[in-house]
Design an enzyme around this catalytic site. Structure first.
Site, mmCIF file in Angstrom:
data_model
loop_
_atom_site.group_PDB
_atom_site.id
_atom_site.type_symbol
_atom_site.label_atom_id
_atom_site.label_comp_id
_atom_site.label_asym_id
_atom_site.label_seq_id
_atom_site.Cartn_x
_atom_site.Cartn_y
_atom_site.Cartn_z
ATOM 1 N N PHE A 16 -9.105 -21.090 -1.405
ATOM 2 C CA PHE A 16 -8.219 -19.941 -1.313
ATOM 3 C C PHE A 16 -7.669 -19.527 -2.672
ATOM 4 C CE2 PHE A 16 -7.796 -22.116 2.790
ATOM 5 C CZ PHE A 16 -7.836 -21.075 3.714
ATOM 6 N N ASP A 17 -7.681 -18.231 -2.936
ATOM 7 C CA ASP A 17 -6.851 -17.667 -3.987
ATOM 8 C C ASP A 17 -5.399 -17.713 -3.495
ATOM 9 O OD1 ASP A 17 -6.160 -16.050 -6.336
ATOM 10 O OD2 ASP A 17 -5.902 -14.421 -4.899
ATOM 11 N N MET A 18 -4.445 -17.475 -4.390
ATOM 12 C CA MET A 18 -3.037 -17.570 -4.004
ATOM 13 C C MET A 18 -2.354 -16.200 -3.923
ATOM 14 S SD MET A 18 0.005 -19.885 -5.727
ATOM 15 C CE MET A 18 0.328 -18.780 -7.113
#
Length: 239
Positions: A16-18
Site C-alpha cells: 500500500f501507498d500511504m
C-alpha cells in the site's frame, strides 16, 4: 520487469501507498505548499499542486518554484522542502482520517493471512506520525514491512521501493498487488512487476497493462484484490 517472466501466481501480498491511498493526508501536503507559496509572494496553481502528488520533495519544490516563476538556489530549495515537511508534520499532529474503505481493506488483508507492506515516498519522521495513529486505531500494526522515502536508493516512479518491500516480505512480484493513488506510484508498482490497483484522488491515472482503476477503496475486499491480480496476469499474457 515483465510479470509474465516471473510466472503467474496467487495473491500473496498487498503493498500500500500511504498519502491519499490509505489516509487523507494529501490535503496537508497541499496546504503546506500553498502556505509556502504565499510566503514567497505568490500562489501555487491547482495544476502545479496536482503535479506534485506522489513526487519527491525535490521535484515538488521545483514544480512549485517554476509555477511561481522563481529561481531558487540549491540551499533555498532544500530549506523550502524542510519547511514544507515541518509544516506537514504539524498538520498531521492535528488529526488523520482514513480514506473510505481503507481501514476495512487493511483488516481484511490481515484476516486473510496475506503479507502486507506500506511503501511511501514520505520520509520516516512523518510516516511514523501516521503509523502511530493507524496502529492505535487498529490495535496493532497491520504491516509486516514499512518502507519510507528516505530508506530507498531511488524513489517512485523508480521500482526500487516496491522491489525492496517485496524482498523484505519474501514474495515474488507475480503474487503482489500494489495499491496506489498517483501516477508515479502506479508506474513504480508496474515497473516492479506487480499488478496495480489505482485509486486516483488528485491526479488522473491513465490506463496501462496490469493496472485496474477504481474510484476509491470502498467495497474493495480480498476477492477484489485477487481479481486485480488476475487482470494483471491476463494483461501480461496478451502483451
Amino acid at each position: 520487469m515483465n510479470r509474465a517472466a516471473r510466472g503467474v501466481g496467487e495473491l500473496r501480498a498487498v503493498l500500500f501507498d500511504m498519502d491519499g491511498t490509505l489516509v487523507e493526508t494529501e490535503q496537508y501536503w497541499g496546504e503546506a505548499m500553498f502556505e509556502l507559496a504565499a510566503s514567497l509572494g505568490g500562489r501555487m496553481s491547482e495544476r502545479a499542486r496536482a503535479a506534485t502528488v506522489g513526487s519527491t520533495m525535490r521535484r515538488s519544490m521545483s514544480i512549485l518554484h517554476a509555477d511561481l516563476g522563481l529561481a531558487r538556489t540549491e540551499e533555498q530549495l532544500l530549506a523550502d522542502a524542510r519547511w514544507v515537511e515541518d509544516r506537514t508534520a504539524q498538520l498531521l499532529g492535528s488529526g488523520i482520517s482514513w480514506c473510505p474503505g481503507a481501514r476495512e481493506l487493511l483488516i481484511a488483508v490481515r484476516a486473510a493471512g496475506l503479507r502486507s507492506a506500506l511503501v511511501t515516498t514520505t520520509p520516516r519522521r512523518l510516516a511514523d506520525i501516521v503509523l502511530t495513529t493507524i496502529r492505535a486505531d487498529l490495535g496493532g500494526d497491520p504491516f509486516d514491512v514499512t518502507i519510507c522515502g528516505d530508506e530507498v536508493p531511488a524513489r517512485k516512479p523508480d521500482p526500487a521501493p516496491y522491489l525492496q518491500a517485496m524482498a523484505a516480505l519474501g514474495v515474488e512480484p507475480a503474487g503482489c498487488v500494489v495499491v496506489e493513488d498517483s501516477q508515479s506510484g502506479v508506474a513504480a508498482g508496474l515497473a516492479a512487476g506487480a499488478a496495480v490497483l489505482g485509486v486516483p484522488t488528485v491526479q488522473e491515472i491513465p490506463s496501462a497493462p496490469g493496472l485496474t482503476v477504481r474510484n476509491g477503496l470502498g467495497g474493495v475486499d480480498v476477492a477484489g484484490l485477487a481479481d486485480v491480480l488476475a487482470r494483471g496476469d491476463m494483461a501480461d499474457a496478451s502483451a
